[in-house]
Structures are given as structure tokens and as C-alpha cells.
Design an enzyme around this catalytic site. Structure first.
Site, PDB file in Angstrom:
ATOM      1  N   SER A 119       0.508  -1.176  -0.089  1.00  0.00           N
ATOM      2  CA  SER A 119       0.071  -0.104  -0.129  1.00  0.00           C
ATOM      3  C   SER A 119       1.215   1.320  -0.442  1.00  0.00           C
ATOM      4  O   SER A 119       1.460   1.619   1.193  1.00  0.00           O
ATOM      5  CB  SER A 119      -0.704   0.366   1.441  1.00  0.00           C
TER       6      SER A 119
ATOM      7  N   LYS B 136      -6.963   0.831  -3.805  1.00  0.00           N
ATOM      8  CA  LYS B 136      -7.037   0.560  -2.203  1.00  0.00           C
ATOM      9  C   LYS B 136      -7.005   1.791  -1.258  1.00  0.00           C
ATOM     10  O   LYS B 136      -8.321   1.718  -0.380  1.00  0.00           O
ATOM     11  CB  LYS B 136      -5.546  -0.174  -2.320  1.00  0.00           C
TER      12      LYS B 136
ATOM     13  N   LYS C 289      -2.001   5.099   8.040  1.00  0.00           N
ATOM     14  CA  LYS C 289      -0.737   5.989   6.870  1.00  0.00           C
ATOM     15  C   LYS C 289      -1.912   5.561   6.182  1.00  0.00           C
ATOM     16  O   LYS C 289      -1.807   6.278   4.869  1.00  0.00           O
ATOM     17  CB  LYS C 289       0.514   4.159   7.045  1.00  0.00           C
TER      18      LYS C 289
END
Length: 304
Positions: A100, A174, A242
Site C-alpha cells: 500500500s 485501495k 498510514k
């Protein structure tokens, strides 16, 4: 190197961590030839019994590889490993980054590999360790159509892949996924704590609303985790935070403000120092911090 991918295709998997280990094992179980690398060599060597070859360095791992798959902590780590690998990559190698990262980072990786006559796919995943183990991950791929067609079967060994657009689009998908996940985790925590504080049985309330419009995987899986106070990590608080920061960065770049995401980011930031490796369902702990004296259930917290 042609477009046909066979079981004899040389695959390198970089990053044998919480997610990477079961993902690499899925490829091995599917019969692919896989070389594995991890900064802690013993984690890579643990897959040798399943048929993997463990490499001691990134350069050794990627030498002669047709496909490189990376599953690393964050964009800066991917950039560092990629820079180390570039000298050993053969022209035509296809790199699939399943970490990611920020969309801007994915686009930089794409440009860097194209300069080296290599191809790039950003293919982040959702589904956690359970999905990685079962091979049911949602895989969001940003790629040229020909590159995606070449590796669709390989990605299918790890989950359910979907081509969502050109390079960089996988990370956008995502981020959309994590936006919904992060917000829903906090809403489920609020619903369950409200049920208890208002005098209802929170477990019974969860059972009653399942099957209605409130039903979701978050209510099913993480709602149960919250009731059990089971915060042993699947996805971690620090990873969710994050992702939330990456969502806000993408929104800023697009000229967009996301007020709910801003609040959700604050909630995860409130517990990131105390519970960095707890499961994302620890959103409940952040909510309880705002409500001194209120606690969901009476089970002890499970954090490890």
C-alpha cells in the site's frame, strides 16, 4: 520474454511479513517457482520447506526473474528495495507491487521501471491475513491491459484480481477501500458502545441488525472482535493510519476535502502511539478514550 505465463516462470517475492508469507505460500501451493527475500533472512528460509528458494540479498533474489512481486511496509521501503534491485533486473521484467503506497509513489515506480525497459503493475490488496491465507484477497490492479493479462492467473492464485485502470489506479482503488473500511470500523464501534450505554445487549443488537442494510464484513468480523475485545492484529492500527494519511494526500492532490476521513484519521492517530500493532478494530479503544467510564463488555483486552 513473451506474454505467456507458465508454472516454470521465475517469480521473485520480496517481503515475507504478516501478509507476504501467506501470499508467497499461495503461489508455491499453485506450483509456481518462487524465490523469496526478506530483510530478516530466517523469515524467507521458513518457506524453503514449501519449495521456495531463499535469497540472501535483493540482487540475488531478482537476478533472472521474469516476475517480481513486492509486499513491503510502505512506499519509501519499496523505493529503496527497487533501487537496489534495478542493477540486477533483466530488461522486460514485470514488477508487481502489492504494497500500500501513495498513488504518486506508484507513478514514480512505473516511470523508474519504464526507464529500465521493465514493466510495472501496482496491485494493492484488501482482506487481511485471513484473506491472504485463504487466497481470497481483493486485488486492485493498475496496469496496461497487456501486462495485466499476462499475470492475471498468477494474481488469481492469491485472490480476486480486477484491473481498475492504468498504473497508479490500483492505489487509488485501495485508498477508496481503506476509506470505507476505516470509517465503518469507527461507526461499528460507536453503534456497539451506544447499544450498551443505552441499556441494550450489544451482542444481541449486532445480531438483530445483521442481514439488514447495516450488514457488512466489518460488522460481521470486526464487530465480533470488538465484543470479544480481541485486538490481536490482522490489519494494524499503524497501517490503517498510514492509509488514512495517504487518502488525505490523494484528496488534497485532487482538490478534494474529505471531512469524515479527517475525523477517522484523528481517531486512529489518538491510539497509534499506545497501540501501533493492535488490530484496526482497536478503533473501539479510541472511542472509549473519549468516553471515560464506558467500556464495551467485561472481557480483558487481547493485544498479543
Amino acid at each position: 520474454m513473451g506474454l505467456e505465463l507458465t508454472l516454470s516462470t521465475k517469480i521473485t517475492f520480496l517481503g515475507i511479513g504478516l501478509m507476504g508469507e501467506p501470499m508467497a505460500r499461495r503461489l508455491l501451493n499453485a506450483g509456481y517457482s518462487v524465490t523469496v527475500w526478506n530483510r530478516t533472512l530466517s523469515k524467507a528460509e521458513a518457506l524453503c520447506a514449501a519449495g521456495a528458494h531463499a535469497a540472501a540479498s535483493v540482487a540475488e533474489a531478482v537476478a533472472g526473474a521474469d516476475i517480481v512481486v513486492s509486499m513491503l511496509e510502505a512506499g519509501p521501503v519499496v523505493a529503496q528495495v527497487m533501487e537496489t534491485a534495478l542493477m540486477a533486473l533483466a530488461p522486460g521484467t514485470l514488477w508487481i507491487d502489492m504494497s500500500s503506497t501513495r498513488q504518486s509513489e506508484a507513478l514514480e515506480f512505473h516511470a523508474r521501471l519504464r526507464q529500465a525497459a521493465c514493466a510495472f503493475i501496482d496491485a494493492p490488496v484488501s482482506g487481511g491475513v485471513g484473506g491472504a491465507t485463504a487466497g481470497t484477497l481483493a486485488i486492485m490492479a493498475g496496469a496496461a491491459a497487456a501486462d495485466y493479462a499476462r499475470v492475471e492467473a498468477l494474481l488469481g492464485a492469491m485472490g480476486r484480481p480486477t484491473l481498475v485502470g492504468p498504473a497508479g489506479s490500483g492505489q487509488v482503488a485501495k485508498l477508496c477501500n481503506q476509506l470505507i473500511v476505516g470509517a465503518t470500523l469507527n461507526i461499528v464501534a460507536e453503534a456497539l458502545l451506544l447499544a450498551q450505554a443505552a441499556g441494550a445487549d450489544p451482542a444481541a443488537v449486532r445480531g438483530a441488525i445483521r442481514g439488514g442494510f447495516a450488514e457488512s464484513r466489518i460488522l460481521e468480523v470486526h464487530g465480533e472482535r470488538m465484543l470479544e475485545r480481541n485486538f490481536v492484529a490482522g490489519g494494524q492500527v499503524k497501517s490503517q493510519l498510514k492509509d488514512m494519511h495517504n487518502i488525505l494526500a490523494a484528496a488534497q492532490a485532487a482538490g478534494l476535502r474529505l471531512p469524515v476521513t479527517e475525523v477517522v484519521t484523528q481517531r486512529y492517530a489518538a491510539i497509534a502511539e499506545a497501540y501501533p500493532t493492535a488490530d484496526q478494530s482497536a478503533a473501539l479503544l479510541a472511542l472509549e478514550q473519549l468516553n471515560p467510564g464506558l467500556r464495551l463488555g467485561d472481557a480483558p483486552d487481547r493485544l498479543a
